[in-house]
Design an enzyme around this catalytic site. Sequence first.
Site, PDB file in Angstrom:
ATOM      1  N   ALA A 133       0.751  -1.176  -0.055  1.00 25.04           N
ATOM      2  CA  ALA A 133       0.055  -0.031   0.087  1.00 25.04           C
ATOM      3  C   ALA A 133       0.935   1.176   0.030  1.00 25.04           C
ATOM      4  O   ALA A 133       0.180   2.337  -0.436  1.00 25.04           O
ATOM      5  CB  ALA A 133      -0.911   0.002   1.260  1.00 25.04           C
ATOM      6  N   ASN A 199       0.258  -4.246   7.928  1.00 22.92           N
ATOM      7  CA  ASN A 199       1.423  -5.038   7.057  1.00 22.92           C
ATOM      8  C   ASN A 199       2.690  -3.978   6.620  1.00 22.92           C
ATOM      9  O   ASN A 199       3.844  -4.332   6.511  1.00 22.92           O
ATOM     10  CB  ASN A 199       1.038  -5.992   5.849  1.00 22.92           C
ATOM     11  CG  ASN A 199       0.236  -7.102   6.677  1.00 22.92           C
ATOM     12  OD1 ASN A 199       0.787  -8.281   6.779  1.00 22.92           O
ATOM     13  ND2 ASN A 199      -1.180  -7.051   6.605  1.00 22.92           N
ATOM     14  N   HIS A 229      -1.314   7.307   4.032  1.00 23.03           N
ATOM     15  CA  HIS A 229       0.117   6.550   4.776  1.00 23.03           C
ATOM     16  C   HIS A 229       0.938   7.598   4.938  1.00 23.03           C
ATOM     17  O   HIS A 229       1.217   8.325   3.440  1.00 23.03           O
ATOM     18  CB  HIS A 229       0.549   5.546   3.772  1.00 23.03           C
ATOM     19  CG  HIS A 229      -0.576   4.506   3.952  1.00 23.03           C
ATOM     20  ND1 HIS A 229      -0.911   3.441   4.737  1.00 23.03           N
ATOM     21  CD2 HIS A 229      -1.379   4.020   2.828  1.00 23.03           C
ATOM     22  CE1 HIS A 229      -1.669   2.572   4.410  1.00 23.03           C
ATOM     23  NE2 HIS A 229      -2.207   2.959   2.884  1.00 23.03           N
TER      24      HIS A 229
HETATM   25  N1  LIG Z   1       1.217  -5.247   2.240  1.00 25.21           N
HETATM   26  C1  LIG Z   1       0.312  -4.569   2.201  1.00 25.21           C
HETATM   27  O1  LIG Z   1       0.264  -3.225   1.956  1.00 25.21           O
HETATM   28  C2  LIG Z   1      -0.971  -5.148   2.523  1.00 25.21           C
HETATM   29  C3  LIG Z   1      -1.328  -6.452   2.908  1.00 25.21           C
HETATM   30  N2  LIG Z   1      -2.490  -6.925   3.032  1.00 25.21           N
HETATM   31  C4  LIG Z   1      -2.562  -8.438   3.308  1.00 25.21           C
HETATM   32  O2  LIG Z   1      -3.276  -9.013   2.523  1.00 25.21           O
HETATM   33  C5  LIG Z   1      -4.435  -9.914   2.872  1.00 25.21           C
HETATM   34  C6  LIG Z   1      -5.411 -10.161   2.150  1.00 25.21           C
HETATM   35  O3  LIG Z   1      -6.115  -8.866   2.027  1.00 25.21           O
HETATM   36  P1  LIG Z   1      -7.589  -8.960   1.233  1.00 25.21           P
HETATM   37  O4  LIG Z   1      -7.538  -9.628   0.016  1.00 25.21           O
HETATM   38  O5  LIG Z   1      -8.146  -7.551   1.378  1.00 25.21           O
HETATM   39  O6  LIG Z   1      -8.461  -9.833   2.193  1.00 25.21           O
HETATM   40  P2  LIG Z   1      -9.798 -10.464   2.029  1.00 25.21           P
HETATM   41  O7  LIG Z   1     -10.451 -11.136   3.511  1.00 25.21           O
HETATM   42  O8  LIG Z   1     -10.731  -9.825   1.214  1.00 25.21           O
HETATM   43  O9  LIG Z   1      -9.451 -11.746   1.278  1.00 25.21           O
HETATM   44  C7  LIG Z   1      -8.521 -13.017   1.935  1.00 25.21           C
HETATM   45  C8  LIG Z   1      -8.896 -14.164   1.119  1.00 25.21           C
HETATM   46  O10 LIG Z   1      -7.914 -15.180   1.567  1.00 25.21           O
HETATM   47  C9  LIG Z   1      -8.361 -16.446   1.700  1.00 25.21           C
HETATM   48  N3  LIG Z   1      -7.578 -17.298   2.677  1.00 25.21           N
HETATM   49  C10 LIG Z   1      -7.597 -17.141   4.138  1.00 25.21           C
HETATM   50  N4  LIG Z   1      -6.842 -18.021   4.562  1.00 25.21           N
HETATM   51  C11 LIG Z   1      -6.418 -18.863   3.399  1.00 25.21           C
HETATM   52  C12 LIG Z   1      -5.551 -20.028   3.577  1.00 25.21           C
HETATM   53  N5  LIG Z   1      -4.789 -20.484   4.472  1.00 25.21           N
HETATM   54  N6  LIG Z   1      -5.247 -20.376   2.097  1.00 25.21           N
HETATM   55  C13 LIG Z   1      -5.932 -20.031   1.066  1.00 25.21           C
HETATM   56  N7  LIG Z   1      -6.721 -18.954   1.159  1.00 25.21           N
HETATM   57  C14 LIG Z   1      -6.873 -18.353   2.149  1.00 25.21           C
HETATM   58  C15 LIG Z   1      -9.775 -16.205   2.304  1.00 25.21           C
HETATM   59  O11 LIG Z   1     -10.724 -17.131   2.071  1.00 25.21           O
HETATM   60  C16 LIG Z   1     -10.211 -15.021   1.412  1.00 25.21           C
HETATM   61  O12 LIG Z   1     -10.456 -15.320   0.249  1.00 25.21           O
HETATM   62  C17 LIG Z   1      -4.628  -9.319   4.338  1.00 25.21           C
HETATM   63  O13 LIG Z   1      -4.978 -10.139   5.297  1.00 25.21           O
HETATM   64  C18 LIG Z   1      -3.271  -8.802   4.691  1.00 25.21           C
HETATM   65  O14 LIG Z   1      -2.423  -9.774   5.150  1.00 25.21           O
HETATM   66  C19 LIG Z   1      -3.513  -6.272   3.014  1.00 25.21           C
HETATM   67  C20 LIG Z   1      -3.584  -4.901   2.603  1.00 25.21           C
HETATM   68  C21 LIG Z   1      -2.246  -4.244   2.435  1.00 25.21           C
HETATM   69  O1  LIG Z   2      -3.814  -1.182   2.454  1.00 22.05           O
HETATM   70  C1  LIG Z   2      -3.533  -0.533   3.305  1.00 22.05           C
HETATM   71  O2  LIG Z   2      -4.007   0.572   3.639  1.00 22.05           O
HETATM   72  C2  LIG Z   2      -2.534  -1.093   4.462  1.00 22.05           C
HETATM   73  C3  LIG Z   2      -2.675  -2.510   5.027  1.00 22.05           C
HETATM   74  O3  LIG Z   2      -4.125  -2.782   5.096  1.00 22.05           O
HETATM   75  C4  LIG Z   2      -1.890  -2.974   5.705  1.00 22.05           C
HETATM   76  O4  LIG Z   2      -0.634  -2.754   5.847  1.00 22.05           O
HETATM   77  O5  LIG Z   2      -2.110  -4.213   5.708  1.00 22.05           O
END
Ligand SMILES: NC(=O)C1=CN([C@@H]2O[C@H](COP(=O)(O)OP(=O)(O)OC[C@H]3O[C@@H](n4cnc5c(N)ncnc54)[C@H](O)[C@@H]3O)[C@@H](O)[C@H]2O)C=CC1
Ligand SMILES: O=C([O-])CC(=O)C(=O)O
Length: 276
Positions: A133, A199, A229
């Site tokens: 992000a 994250n 951010h």
């Molecule tokens: N680095 C960054 O900037 C960011 C990182 N993230 C990470 O990305 C993750 C996912 O975000 P979203 O897609 O928005 O969440 P979301 O909740 O919409 O989707 C998560 C998906 O992963 C699936 N899932 C969960 N555990 C699983 C497993 N063991 N095996 C396979 N599938 C599994 C769920 O069923 C769901 O389909 C967040 O939980 C966070 O850890 C999110 C936003 C920003």
């Molecule tokens: O997408 C964002 O704004 C950041 C976020 O959720 C994360 O760092 O896990």
Amino acid sequence: MTLNHLCIIGAGSIAAELLDTLAHVLEAPLERLIVLQRAGKTTLPEDMAQAASRCAITVQASDNLADVIAARPDLAIECAGHGAVHAYGEQLLENGIETVIASTGVLADDAWHDRLRRAAQAGQTRLVLPAGAVGGMDILAALQNGTLDTVAYTSRKPPHAWRGSPAEAAVDLDSLTGETVFFEGSARRAAVDYPQNANVAATIALAGAGLDATTVRMIADPDVQANIHQIEIASDGAEVQVRIVGKPTARNPKTSLPTVYSLVREVMRRRGPIVS
Ligand SMILES: NC(=O)C1=CN([C@@H]2O[C@H](COP(=O)(O)OP(=O)(O)OC[C@H]3O[C@@H](n4cnc5c(N)ncnc54)[C@H](O)[C@@H]3O)[C@@H](O)[C@H]2O)C=CC1
Ligand SMILES: O=C([O-])CC(=O)C(=O)O
């Protein structure tokens, strides 16, 4: 090497938007795509299936990591949460599959950091931390070679974007009338306590001053609609201020759209002869 065979882990907001975007930006479809979902889910939701069929000639959905290992994708991209990195990260890396993780906060736990590092070494591959992000990781990582005096990260989001996180216990998200700081502490604490929201705190910390020296503030602000951010860096090499007004994804207000585009970038930079 050109990336022709991709694995996406997860079928939530990021995965869906990732497929939508890849369908638009890929000049030629991938040869193969395998999507790894939770146990019991072996078909893709209809909208994702349609986007996936535009991204790759052959599409497979599976709930079994063994299928991914057997398929030997050129790259795996995790966008499923910390649990998925715990469940699959080591095996992917040990089997030599380069892996990009959105859930970088897993690395705030030193034991997991060590396990994943060893797995990547054993598999002679890499665990890649995307910018996600945020941005500015290039100059932060460069400045880290000199002396970093301060790295401070502030995350400001509308109250509803903090639902389902420990912020709910710290403040009454429904009745906020102005900006409210509900967390101040280290990047390590932020990433561990807010696995779905912080994250990027780990991403910034690991690129720069480390998990304990990087400070984090998290703010619920009823006057903003975006995920804002800010990163302030003081160092011998430069003073840097980064401010990103990230638009939330349509499907999940916690997640900013640049996260999706940053994962798309990880695919595209393995598809062309010139990389930036
Ligand atoms: N680095 C960054 O900037 C960011 C990182 N993230 C990470 O990305 C993750 C996912 O975000 P979203 O897609 O928005 O969440 P979301 O909740 O919409 O989707 C998560 C998906 O992963 C699936 N899932 C969960 N555990 C699983 C497993 N063991 N095996 C396979 N599938 C599994 C769920 O069923 C769901 O389909 C967040 O939980 C966070 O850890 C999110 C936003 C920003
Ligand atoms: O997408 C964002 O704004 C950041 C976020 O959720 C994360 O760092 O896990």
